[in-house]
Each structure stands twice: as structure tokens, then as C-alpha cells.
Design a protein around this motif. Structure first.
Motif, short mmCIF file in Angstrom:
data_model
loop_
_atom_site.label_atom_id
_atom_site.label_comp_id
_atom_site.label_asym_id
_atom_site.label_seq_id
_atom_site.Cartn_x
_atom_site.Cartn_y
_atom_site.Cartn_z
N ASP A 73 0.83 -1.20 0.00
CA ASP A 73 0.00 0.00 0.00
C ASP A 73 0.87 1.26 0.00
OD1 ASP A 73 -2.47 -1.62 0.47
OD2 ASP A 73 -1.42 -2.05 2.33
N HIS A 74 1.97 1.21 0.75
CA HIS A 74 2.93 2.31 0.80
C HIS A 74 3.50 2.58 -0.60
CE1 HIS A 74 6.19 4.61 2.96
NE2 HIS A 74 6.86 4.29 1.87
N ASN A 75 3.91 1.51 -1.29
CA ASN A 75 4.47 1.67 -2.64
C ASN A 75 3.43 2.22 -3.61
OD1 ASN A 75 6.89 0.64 -1.71
ND2 ASN A 75 6.66 -1.37 -2.69
N ARG A 76 2.20 1.73 -3.50
CA ARG A 76 1.14 2.23 -4.38
C ARG A 76 0.88 3.71 -4.15
NH1 ARG A 76 -2.72 -2.95 -3.47
NH2 ARG A 76 -2.19 -4.12 -5.35
N ALA A 77 0.86 4.12 -2.88
CA ALA A 77 0.62 5.53 -2.58
C ALA A 77 1.72 6.41 -3.16
CB ALA A 77 0.52 5.72 -1.06
N ARG A 78 2.97 5.97 -3.01
CA ARG A 78 4.09 6.72 -3.61
C ARG A 78 3.91 6.84 -5.12
NH1 ARG A 78 9.80 4.32 -2.34
NH2 ARG A 78 10.49 6.29 -3.29
N SER A 79 3.54 5.74 -5.75
CA SER A 79 3.40 5.74 -7.21
C SER A 79 2.26 6.64 -7.67
CB SER A 79 3.16 4.31 -7.71
OG SER A 79 4.28 3.50 -7.46
N GLN A 80 1.15 6.63 -6.92
CA GLN A 80 0.02 7.48 -7.28
C GLN A 80 0.41 8.96 -7.23
OE1 GLN A 80 -2.73 5.32 -4.46
NE2 GLN A 80 -4.23 5.92 -6.00
N VAL A 81 1.11 9.34 -6.16
CA VAL A 81 1.56 10.73 -6.03
C VAL A 81 2.56 11.06 -7.13
CG1 VAL A 81 2.88 12.33 -4.58
CG2 VAL A 81 1.10 10.90 -3.56
N ALA A 82 3.48 10.14 -7.39
CA ALA A 82 4.51 10.39 -8.40
C ALA A 82 3.88 10.60 -9.78
CB ALA A 82 5.49 9.21 -8.43
N MET A 83 2.92 9.75 -10.14
CA MET A 83 2.27 9.90 -11.44
C MET A 83 1.53 11.22 -11.54
SD MET A 83 0.91 6.09 -12.55
CE MET A 83 0.03 5.74 -11.03
N ARG A 84 0.91 11.61 -10.44
CA ARG A 84 0.18 12.88 -10.42
C ARG A 84 1.11 14.07 -10.62
NH1 ARG A 84 -5.59 12.59 -10.37
NH2 ARG A 84 -6.34 14.66 -9.83
N CYS A 85 2.34 13.93 -10.12
CA CYS A 85 3.30 15.03 -10.19
C CYS A 85 4.24 14.91 -11.38
CB CYS A 85 4.12 15.09 -8.90
SG CYS A 85 3.16 15.47 -7.42
N GLY A 86 4.18 13.79 -12.11
CA GLY A 86 5.04 13.62 -13.26
C GLY A 86 6.50 13.39 -12.91
N VAL A 87 6.74 12.68 -11.79
CA VAL A 87 8.11 12.38 -11.38
C VAL A 87 8.22 10.88 -11.09
CG1 VAL A 87 8.43 14.68 -10.39
CG2 VAL A 87 7.66 12.80 -8.91
N PRO A 88 9.44 10.32 -11.05
CA PRO A 88 9.59 8.91 -10.66
C PRO A 88 9.19 8.71 -9.20
CG PRO A 88 11.59 9.75 -11.71
CD PRO A 88 10.73 10.93 -11.42
N ALA A 89 8.77 7.50 -8.87
CA ALA A 89 8.36 7.19 -7.49
C ALA A 89 9.50 7.39 -6.51
CB ALA A 89 7.82 5.76 -7.40
N THR A 90 10.74 7.26 -6.98
CA THR A 90 11.90 7.46 -6.11
C THR A 90 12.02 8.90 -5.62
OG1 THR A 90 13.25 7.78 -8.08
CG2 THR A 90 13.25 5.58 -7.10
N GLN A 91 11.28 9.82 -6.26
CA GLN A 91 11.32 11.23 -5.86
C GLN A 91 10.22 11.59 -4.84
OE1 GLN A 91 14.01 13.12 -7.02
NE2 GLN A 91 14.47 11.03 -7.66
N VAL A 92 9.52 10.56 -4.38
CA VAL A 92 8.45 10.75 -3.38
C VAL A 92 8.85 10.02 -2.11
CG1 VAL A 92 6.01 10.40 -2.84
CG2 VAL A 92 6.71 10.91 -5.20
N LYS A 93 8.84 10.71 -0.98
CA LYS A 93 9.22 10.04 0.26
C LYS A 93 8.28 10.42 1.39
CE LYS A 93 12.61 13.37 2.14
NZ LYS A 93 14.04 13.58 2.49
N ASN A 94 8.25 9.54 2.39
CA ASN A 94 7.54 9.76 3.65
C ASN A 94 6.03 9.81 3.51
OD1 ASN A 94 10.07 9.75 4.74
ND2 ASN A 94 10.11 11.90 5.32
N VAL A 95 5.48 8.99 2.60
CA VAL A 95 4.05 8.69 2.71
C VAL A 95 3.87 7.77 3.91
CG1 VAL A 95 3.71 8.92 0.22
CG2 VAL A 95 4.09 6.67 1.20
N ILE A 96 2.68 7.70 4.44
CA ILE A 96 2.40 6.85 5.60
C ILE A 96 1.13 6.05 5.34
CG2 ILE A 96 1.89 6.77 8.08
CD1 ILE A 96 3.12 9.59 8.29
N ILE A 97 1.18 4.78 5.66
CA ILE A 97 -0.03 3.96 5.72
C ILE A 97 -0.33 3.73 7.20
CG2 ILE A 97 -1.15 1.79 5.10
CD1 ILE A 97 -0.46 3.56 2.69
#
Length: 206
Positions: free
Chosen positions: A35-59
Motif C-alpha cells: 500500500d505504501h508503494n502504491r501511494a508513492r506511485s500514485q503521487v509520483a504519477m500525479r506530479c510527473g516524477v519517478p516514485a523514487t522522488q516521493v518520500k515519507n508517505v504513511i499507511i
């Protein structure tokens, strides 16, 4: 180290811990990294950046439809600058609506395929972080035993928290500010876990 993946993962993990009292409870965890990985990916796609550029989401909470993916403490690296997630996404309605409600079942239904490979990768990510640790200033999400000392979550639950891992030991990241919206979501998923726990333990006479 014991990692429980099969649903209801949190409550199954708690039962396993109670049935193996010689193993320290902090050695048990359940998987919310998918779920953590999915949340990162959703935010990354929304922002047009790789998932590696998103940190500290929380489930937070249960690996179920009541789980709360929280991005109030998430940072998105855009062109070399870390931007708070809400400022990067610029769509509060999405972050407090579809982003939260579109969980694993919705992904599987849309793809018409199993998420087994994503789950396998999440298990690898979870175990790698336990072994190698999390980067300084970053945390991940794990379902771990609650001692009743963090974020008002009742003792004797396996609840997903933000954790920092070092030297093969996790520590719940305490002290993050929690607004009213988050508090209501965190309490709702805790209530479900309490009901699951009480039902399971009564049935098993533990």
C-alpha cells in the motif's frame, strides 16, 4: 523476524505473536509496504516524477479498506527541490478522496490481473529495509505491535505506523503533527482492528 502477508494480515500477525510468546513482539510485522508503494506511485504519477522522488508517505492502521494513506508529511522532489505533497499535487479533493479510496481491490479490478508481482516486490522491499535500514530522514510503513504509547493507538494491536529502521530494529516515528482529518481516519481503522482482534481472540480463546 516474522512477516505476515495473508489477510487479515494485521490480526493474523497478532495471533501469530500470541501463539509464539517466546519470540519478542517487536520481531513480528505485517505487510503494508504494498500500500505504501502504491501511494508513492500514485503521487509520483500525479506530479510527473519517478516514485523514487516521493518520500515519507504513511499507511496508518489496517491492511484493509479502512487503511489511511497519509501524505501530510510526504515530500516530492521536483527539479531538485523537496516540496510538500499537497503543494506539489495541488488537488486537495483528490488527495482526500480518490487517492484514499482507490486501494488494491480497485487496482486489480481495473487491470483484470493479480497484484502478486507487486506484493512480491513489496515483501522484498520490507525485508530489505529491515536488513539494511531506511535512509536518514526517511521512513516507511509497517504493521507493528502497538504498546499504546504512539498516536493514541490502543495497546495490543498490530497497526501500521511510520517507522525508521536502523541496525535491524525499527522505531516508530513519533511526534508527527496529526490534523483532525487524519485523526478521524486513524481512529476509524483502529476501531476496525479492535473489533477484529476481540472477535479473533474470543474465538481462539487466547
Amino acid at each position: 523476524v516474522v512477516l505476515v502477508v495473508g489477510n487479515p494480515a494485521n490480526t493474523n500477525c497478532l495471533i501469530a505473536a500470541k501463539c509464539a510468546p517466546s519470540i519478542p513482539k517487536e520481531n513480528f510485522s505485517c505487510l503494508t509496504r504494498l500500500d505504501h508503494n502504491r501511494a508513492r506511485s500514485q503521487v509520483a504519477m500525479r506530479c510527473g516524477v519517478p516514485a523514487t522522488q516521493v518520500k515519507n508517505v504513511i499507511i496508518w492502521g489496517n491492511h484493509s479498506s479502512t487503511q489511511y494513506p497519509d501524505v501530510h508529511h510526504c515530500l516530492v522532489n521536483i527539479s531538485g527541490s523537496e516540496v510538500p505533497c499537497y503543494d506539489a499535487v495541488k488537488d486537495d479533493a483528490w488527495l482526500q478522496g480518490d487517492f484514499i479510496s482507490q486501494r488494491g481491490a480497485a487496482v486489480i479490478k481495473a487491470r483484470k490481473l493479480s497484484s502478486a508481482m507487486s506484493a512480491a516486490k513489496a515483501i522484498c522491499d520490507h525485508m530489505r529495509d529491515i536488513w539494511s535500514g531506511t535512509p536518514e530522514g526517511e521512513f516507511t510503513s509497517m504493521g507493528v505491535y502497538s504498546t499504546g504509547n504512539s498516536y493514541g493507538v490502543q495497546k495490543d494491536l498490530i497497526y501500521s505506523f511510520p517507522v525508521h529502521i536502523k541496525d535491524k530494529s525499527f522505531k516508530i516515528v513519533d511526534g508527527l503533527p496529526i490534523n483532525d482529518f487524519s485523526r478521524s481516519k486513524m481512529d476509524a481503522t483502529a476501531a476496525e482492528l479492535i473489533e477484529e482482534r476481540d472477535t479473533a481472540l474470543a474465538f481462539l480463546d487466547l
